[in-house]
Structure formats: structure tokens, C-alpha cells
Design an enzyme around this catalytic site. Structure first.
Site: not given
Ligand SMILES: [Zn+2]
Length: 285
Positions: A3, A58, A111, A260
Site C-alpha cells: 500500500e 500506490k 504472482r 476484503r
């Protein structure tokens, strides 16, 4: 997951490693990280000089002497790492920036949810995602009244709105969860039900939580909290459902908001001021 504080850490490392330097070579593997762009566009950066590395929420924004720009998002597991000549190769390296002294800055991303893109600098500024980005939560925090006006436009839950990058840029699940705990506001409160006093507390709490996390990241390497079991979770409530509240010792609750998981204390962050409003909304829907 990176973040604002983790991206700010990356910006400061990249400025040290590459600011003012000419790149000898750039090579990108044809992975999802470059989203179908040609590795040749990256190779063409050879000989160009990095004049500045900035952060917008970000996103990392590099500017080159040629007026080209590079926009990078770290996704879930992306990070930049520097390898000096003779050091072991970097695992999951997807893009490599070689300096004239042979040191290589790697974009590594196991990933591959991250994104690295090249375009003219002016185009990056005026197109998505930067075009619609809200004010930066650290560098340009909105005043309480501005933040209140932005929050009150939304019927969504406050936690979801705080994570909306077009409202405020930089917060994700960790920082929104932490800030709402510090501000004693329930994460499922409807944004348009917040009082000016509550918004003021949220604004202060965001600044406090960001500063605290920024201070934790030093040196040249960073480990994200989800990455290793050896890293102790340093947050107040994020990822700590069922543990005692650090303020009142009541076991922390969790609920899913906007997909989330949010941890919170039902004693310190009472739902009651928003319950009525929400009940009405549900009946209407
Ligand atoms: Zn509590």
C-alpha cells in the site's frame, strides 16, 4: 500487500539506485506484468537517463530524460530489488534495469499481479489510472471538510470508500483497517452517515497509521506481512481477528467488506450510529 507506505519505500529505494543514472540495458520477460507490451519497448530505454522517480498513491512513476515515462504497480507481491555484480540471481525477476556500473535493479513478482508500463510521461499523467486518482493520502491529504464532502457523496461502507483510489489515493485493506480502528469508527458505517467529528478523527488516524508504517520500513529490503510466517504482524488489528483488542482486550471481530476481510473491535468501534441508516437502505433495496 503493498500500500502507500510500501510503495513509498520502493520510491525511495529507486531514487537512490537509479535517480540521475543512465541505463545501459533494460530487458523485460514477456510475462503478464507487461500486459502484452513488446519487450522491445523496454529494450529501447537503453541509453536513457532516469531523471525522477515519483509516487502517486500506490503507483510509481518514473520520468526519463527523453520525456518517456514508466508506470509501475506492485500488485500483490511485486517489489524492486537491486543486485550488485557477482551477487546471486533474483528469483521471479520479470524486468531488469542495468546501470552503467553493472548493478541490476530487478522488478520481481512471483504472482504477477503487478504491472509495468512504458509510455510518454505526459500520456501517463493524462490517462487512466493516474487521470482519475484522488489526492495522495500522504503528500496531499484533504482537509476534514473536503474529505467529509467526498465521503458523504457515497452510500457505500466507509472502509470501501477509503480504499477507493479515486476518492483518496494510497490506502488498501491494511491502512483502512488500521485507520478506522484508531479513529474508533466501525468499518461498515455508511460513508454518508459520518459526522464531521468522525471524519476529522479518520483523517488524523490515516496520517498516524501511514507515518507509523512508513517508519517501520528501513534499509534496502522489505518483507510484506503476508510473505513470511517469520515476520511478526506489526499492526494493531489488521489480520488479528479473535486476538484481544489492544485497547480494551475484547476479542476482535471480522467481517468481509468489499471482498476484503476487515478486523475491528465492536466495543471500540460501535456500529450503532450507522445501524438505523443502513436498515433503511436495505428495506429500500
Ligand atoms: Zn476495543
Amino acid at each position: 500487500m503493498p500500500e502507500l507506505p510500501e510503495v513509498e519505500f520502493a520510491r525511495s529505494c529507486l531514487s537512490r539506485w537509479l535517480g540521475g543514472r543512465t541505463l545501459r540495458k533494460v530487458d523485460a520477460d514477456p510475462t503478464r506484468v507487461i500486459r502484452g507490451a513488446s519487450p522491445k519497448a523496454f529494450a529501447a530505454l537503453a541509453g536513457d537517463r532516469v531523471t525522477k522517480v515519483e509516487r502517486r498513491g500506490k503507483w510509481l512513476l518514473w520520468r526519463f530524460a527523453s520525456e518517456r515515462g514508466l508506470l509501475a504497480h506492485l500488485g500483490m507481491t511485486g517489489k524492486f530489488e537491486m543486485a550488485r555484480p557477482g551477487t546471486p540471481s533474483v528469483r521471479w525477476s520479470r524486468v531488469r534495469f542495468t546501470r552503467s556500473d553493472g548493478a541490476v535493479v530487478h522488478y520481481r513478482d512471483p504472482r504477477q499481479f503487478g504491472h509495468v508500463r512504458i509510455a510518454p510521461f505526459s500520456v501517463l499523467l493524462t490517462t487512466e489510472p493516474l487521470k482519475s486518482l484522488g489526492p495522495d493520502a500522504k503528500d496531499h491529504p484533504p482537509s476534514t471538510s473536503t474529505l467529509s464532502a467526498r465521503l458523504r457523496k457515497s452510500r457505500r461502507k466507509v472502509k470501501e470508500v477509503l480504499m477507493d483510489q479515486t476518492v483518496l489515493a494510497g490506502l488498501g485493506n491494511i491502512q483502512a483497517t488500521e485507520a478506522l480502528f484508531l479513529a474508533r469508527v466501525h468499518p461498515a458505517r455508511r460513508a454518508d452517515s459520518l459526522t464531521l467529528g468522525e471524519v476529522g478523527r479518520i483523517r488524523q488516524a490515516i496520517t498516524k497509521s501511514l507515518a507509523r508504517t512508513l517508519a517501520m520500513n528501513r534499509g534496502d529490503k522489505i518483507t510484506y506481512v503476508e510473505e513470511s510466517k517469520r515476520v511478526k504482524n506489526p499492526f494493531h488489528v489488521y489480520g488479528k481477528a479473535n486476538s484481544p483488542c489492544p485497547r480494551c482486550r475484547t476479542p476482535l471481530e471480522k467481517m468481509v467488506i468489499g471482498g476484503r476481510t476487515s478486523a475491528f473491535c465492536e466495543v471500540c468501534q460501535p456500529r450503532s450510529p450507522g445501524r438505523q441508516v443502513e436498515g433503511r437502505a436495505r428495506r429500500k433495496a
